[in-house]
Write an enzyme that holds these catalytic residues in place. Structure first.
Site, PDB file in Angstrom:
ATOM      1  N   TYR A  59       1.005  -0.590  -0.495  1.00 34.25           N
ATOM      2  CA  TYR A  59       0.059   0.054  -0.019  1.00 34.25           C
ATOM      3  C   TYR A  59       1.193   1.218   0.467  1.00 34.25           C
ATOM      4  O   TYR A  59       0.526   2.455  -0.642  1.00 34.25           O
ATOM      5  CB  TYR A  59      -1.121   0.328   1.587  1.00 34.25           C
ATOM      6  CG  TYR A  59      -2.043  -1.219   1.380  1.00 34.25           C
ATOM      7  CD1 TYR A  59      -2.093  -1.769   0.316  1.00 34.25           C
ATOM      8  CD2 TYR A  59      -1.879  -1.138   2.517  1.00 34.25           C
ATOM      9  CE1 TYR A  59      -3.244  -2.773   0.542  1.00 34.25           C
ATOM     10  CE2 TYR A  59      -3.506  -2.233   2.504  1.00 34.25           C
ATOM     11  CZ  TYR A  59      -3.462  -3.452   1.693  1.00 34.25           C
ATOM     12  OH  TYR A  59      -4.999  -4.135   1.952  1.00 34.25           O
TER      13      TYR A  59
ATOM     14  N   HIS B 281       1.027 -12.083   1.971  1.00 37.64           N
ATOM     15  CA  HIS B 281      -0.761 -11.394   0.785  1.00 37.64           C
ATOM     16  C   HIS B 281      -1.910 -11.737   0.294  1.00 37.64           C
ATOM     17  O   HIS B 281      -2.590 -11.426   0.143  1.00 37.64           O
ATOM     18  CB  HIS B 281      -0.387  -9.487   0.306  1.00 37.64           C
ATOM     19  CG  HIS B 281      -0.462  -8.662  -0.142  1.00 37.64           C
ATOM     20  ND1 HIS B 281      -1.131  -7.169   0.844  1.00 37.64           N
ATOM     21  CD2 HIS B 281      -2.523  -8.472   0.020  1.00 37.64           C
ATOM     22  CE1 HIS B 281      -1.427  -6.292  -0.254  1.00 37.64           C
ATOM     23  NE2 HIS B 281      -2.245  -7.184   0.165  1.00 37.64           N
TER      24      HIS B 281
HETATM   25  N1  LIG Z   1      -5.412  -8.467   1.467  1.00 36.90           N
HETATM   26  C1  LIG Z   1      -6.226  -8.408   0.211  1.00 36.90           C
HETATM   27  O1  LIG Z   1      -5.649  -8.772  -1.040  1.00 36.90           O
HETATM   28  C2  LIG Z   1      -6.832  -7.000   0.196  1.00 36.90           C
HETATM   29  C3  LIG Z   1      -7.614  -5.983  -0.433  1.00 36.90           C
HETATM   30  C4  LIG Z   1      -8.665  -4.894  -0.990  1.00 36.90           C
HETATM   31  C5  LIG Z   1      -8.742  -4.261   0.102  1.00 36.90           C
HETATM   32  N2  LIG Z   1      -7.701  -4.874   1.673  1.00 36.90           N
HETATM   33  C6  LIG Z   1      -7.992  -3.981   2.567  1.00 36.90           C
HETATM   34  O2  LIG Z   1      -8.721  -4.237   3.077  1.00 36.90           O
HETATM   35  C7  LIG Z   1      -9.569  -2.676   3.443  1.00 36.90           C
HETATM   36  C8  LIG Z   1     -11.030  -2.702   2.903  1.00 36.90           C
HETATM   37  O3  LIG Z   1     -11.046  -2.329   1.594  1.00 36.90           O
HETATM   38  P1  LIG Z   1     -11.302  -1.634   0.694  1.00 36.90           P
HETATM   39  O4  LIG Z   1     -10.753  -0.497   0.647  1.00 36.90           O
HETATM   40  O5  LIG Z   1     -11.027  -2.547  -0.899  1.00 36.90           O
HETATM   41  O6  LIG Z   1     -13.127  -1.753   0.541  1.00 36.90           O
HETATM   42  P2  LIG Z   1     -14.222  -1.013   1.605  1.00 36.90           P
HETATM   43  O7  LIG Z   1     -13.657  -0.766   3.455  1.00 36.90           O
HETATM   44  O8  LIG Z   1     -15.315  -2.004   1.142  1.00 36.90           O
HETATM   45  O9  LIG Z   1     -15.092  -0.002   0.584  1.00 36.90           O
HETATM   46  C9  LIG Z   1     -14.299   1.011   1.373  1.00 36.90           C
HETATM   47  C10 LIG Z   1     -14.700   2.464   0.043  1.00 36.90           C
HETATM   48  O10 LIG Z   1     -16.001   2.750   0.609  1.00 36.90           O
HETATM   49  C11 LIG Z   1     -16.355   3.919   0.955  1.00 36.90           C
HETATM   50  N3  LIG Z   1     -17.199   3.911   2.206  1.00 36.90           N
HETATM   51  C12 LIG Z   1     -16.590   3.942   4.075  1.00 36.90           C
HETATM   52  N4  LIG Z   1     -17.471   4.124   4.631  1.00 36.90           N
HETATM   53  C13 LIG Z   1     -19.074   4.024   4.074  1.00 36.90           C
HETATM   54  C14 LIG Z   1     -19.828   4.232   3.706  1.00 36.90           C
HETATM   55  N5  LIG Z   1     -20.382   4.304   5.717  1.00 36.90           N
HETATM   56  N6  LIG Z   1     -20.751   4.518   4.020  1.00 36.90           N
HETATM   57  C15 LIG Z   1     -20.826   4.785   1.899  1.00 36.90           C
HETATM   58  N7  LIG Z   1     -20.078   4.575   1.486  1.00 36.90           N
HETATM   59  C16 LIG Z   1     -18.384   4.199   2.452  1.00 36.90           C
HETATM   60  C17 LIG Z   1     -15.352   4.465   1.040  1.00 36.90           C
HETATM   61  O11 LIG Z   1     -14.996   5.587   0.474  1.00 36.90           O
HETATM   62  P3  LIG Z   1     -14.537   7.175   1.326  1.00 36.90           P
HETATM   63  O12 LIG Z   1     -13.269   6.668   1.844  1.00 36.90           O
HETATM   64  O13 LIG Z   1     -14.641   8.223   0.261  1.00 36.90           O
HETATM   65  O14 LIG Z   1     -15.160   7.377   2.400  1.00 36.90           O
HETATM   66  C18 LIG Z   1     -14.747   3.643  -0.040  1.00 36.90           C
HETATM   67  O15 LIG Z   1     -14.702   3.906  -1.285  1.00 36.90           O
HETATM   68  C19 LIG Z   1      -8.330  -1.878   2.464  1.00 36.90           C
HETATM   69  O16 LIG Z   1      -8.522  -0.845   2.925  1.00 36.90           O
HETATM   70  C20 LIG Z   1      -7.126  -2.527   3.103  1.00 36.90           C
HETATM   71  O17 LIG Z   1      -6.634  -2.491   3.784  1.00 36.90           O
HETATM   72  C21 LIG Z   1      -6.835  -5.916   1.206  1.00 36.90           C
END
Ligand SMILES: NC(=O)c1ccc[n+]([C@@H]2O[C@H](COP(=O)([O-])OP(=O)(O)OC[C@H]3O[C@@H](n4cnc5c(N)ncnc54)[C@H](OP(=O)(O)O)[C@@H]3O)[C@@H](O)[C@H]2O)c1
Length: 278
Positions: free
Chosen positions: A52, A110
């Site tokens: 990241y 990862h």
């Molecule tokens: N292990 C892996 O391969 C892998 C892959 C992907 C992600 N991850 C981890 O998982 C975490 C979460 O996954 P993600 O970031 O892909 O997806 P997520 O957390 O499901 O969704 C994030 C998105 O949703 C929005 N959001 C957050 N809270 C909200 C709410 N209450 N209402 C409406 N929209 C909302 C955010 O917008 P804003 O930011 O604009 O508020 C952002 O665009 C990542 O940050 C990372 O740490 C791991």
């Protein structure tokens, strides 16, 4: 903790919050401020990764938050390019240097990246790094059941966590059942289903309207009710707080049946037999 965060336990009995904070794409000064806000809102599990490019921002946020660093449980991940003998240790030590920490709570592989065939060597080294105290707990991310079984068969050591793509759109029933059988905690990335336009789904909107909460809160409560750790990422303080505020939300059987209807099927999840990340 300032707010009441539901907890689960790892196989060794260690407590782990069921809601953590995802940090991918939160970088630099703005990212550091968003992570600091999240800590002040009450998050105590913070998910980052070498990939990241934001471990320094996570470390800075922890140091400047005024919160005891011992109270903040940091997860990082071994990047694809760091897999293998020697390189895994170097990768984790580099992560610790960027974070400014002597150890992390949890280190994950990862992605399995089968084309290089280094996941098992990486796992063996993570076992040693846990014994050496550089990481309190070890696990994997994006591993399918057969990929997990390979690690277990070869080493006799079961990953404590598997972080996978999971939301009501991708409930991953067979992985979750396998994890339960093996005592592995399931952690959900993408828990709000944004890639699958989940909040546009009528069923999710109907449950949210019935409960007077947001679609995001419905998805998070659904995961937490199954003992699945969710790590939503949110930039604004308002969304961070809302995503943590789940205690008054209760889903009933009718709600769960509606949420079952948005399942897109296992084949829509990123397939770690083919998808690789470096
Ligand atoms: N292990 C892996 O391969 C892998 C892959 C992907 C992600 N991850 C981890 O998982 C975490 C979460 O996954 P993600 O970031 O892909 O997806 P997520 O957390 O499901 O969704 C994030 C998105 O949703 C929005 N959001 C957050 N809270 C909200 C709410 N209450 N209402 C409406 N929209 C909302 C955010 O917008 P804003 O930011 O604009 O508020 C952002 O665009 C990542 O940050 C990372 O740490 C791991």
């Amino acid at each position: 903790m300032p707010v009441d965060i539901p907890m689960t336990t790892l196989a060794d009995g260690t407590a782990m919050p069921l809601i953590g904070f995802g940090t991918s794409s939160l970088k630099g000064r703005a990212g550091c401020e968003a992570i600091t806000n999240a800590l002040h809102a009450g998050y105590r599990l913070v998910d980052t990764a070498a990939q990241y490019g934001n471990e320094a921002a996570v470390g800075e946020a922890i140091r400047t938050s005024g919160i005891d660093p011992e109270q903040v449980l940091v997860t990082t991940k071994i990047a694809g390019g760091d897999q293998g003998r020697g390189t895994t240790e170097r990768g984790l030590r580099e992560s610790l240097r960027r974070l400014g920490l002597e150890r992390v709570f949890l280190t994950l592989i990862h992605w399995p990246n089968p084309s290089r065939g280094l996941a098992l060597e990486t796992w063996r080294e993570l076992i040693e790094l846990r014994d050496a105290g550089l990481t309190e707990h070890i696990g994997v991310s994006n591993f399918r059941p057969e990929q997990l079984q390979e690690l277990i068969d070869a080493t006799g050591v079961t990953p404590e966590v598997n972080q996978i793509q999971l939301s009501p759109a991708l409930p991953r029933h067979s992985s979750v059942a396998f994890h339960r059988e093996k005592g592995i905690v399931t952690e959900a990335w993408g828990p709000l289903g944004g890639r699958e336009q989940l909040s546009d789904q009528f069923a999710v909107q109907k449950v949210a309207a019935k409960r007077g909460v947001s679609a995001a809160q419905v998805c998070l409560r659904w995961a937490v009710d199954q003992g699945i750790v969710a790590i939503p990422k949110a930039s604004s303080a308002a969304r961070q707080a809302a995503n943590l505020d789940l205690t008054s939300i209760h889903l009933d059987d009718e709600d769960r049946r509606l949420l079952d209807s948005v399942d897109l099927g296992e084949e829509r999840a990123w397939d770690s037999r083919e998808h690789e990340e470096w």
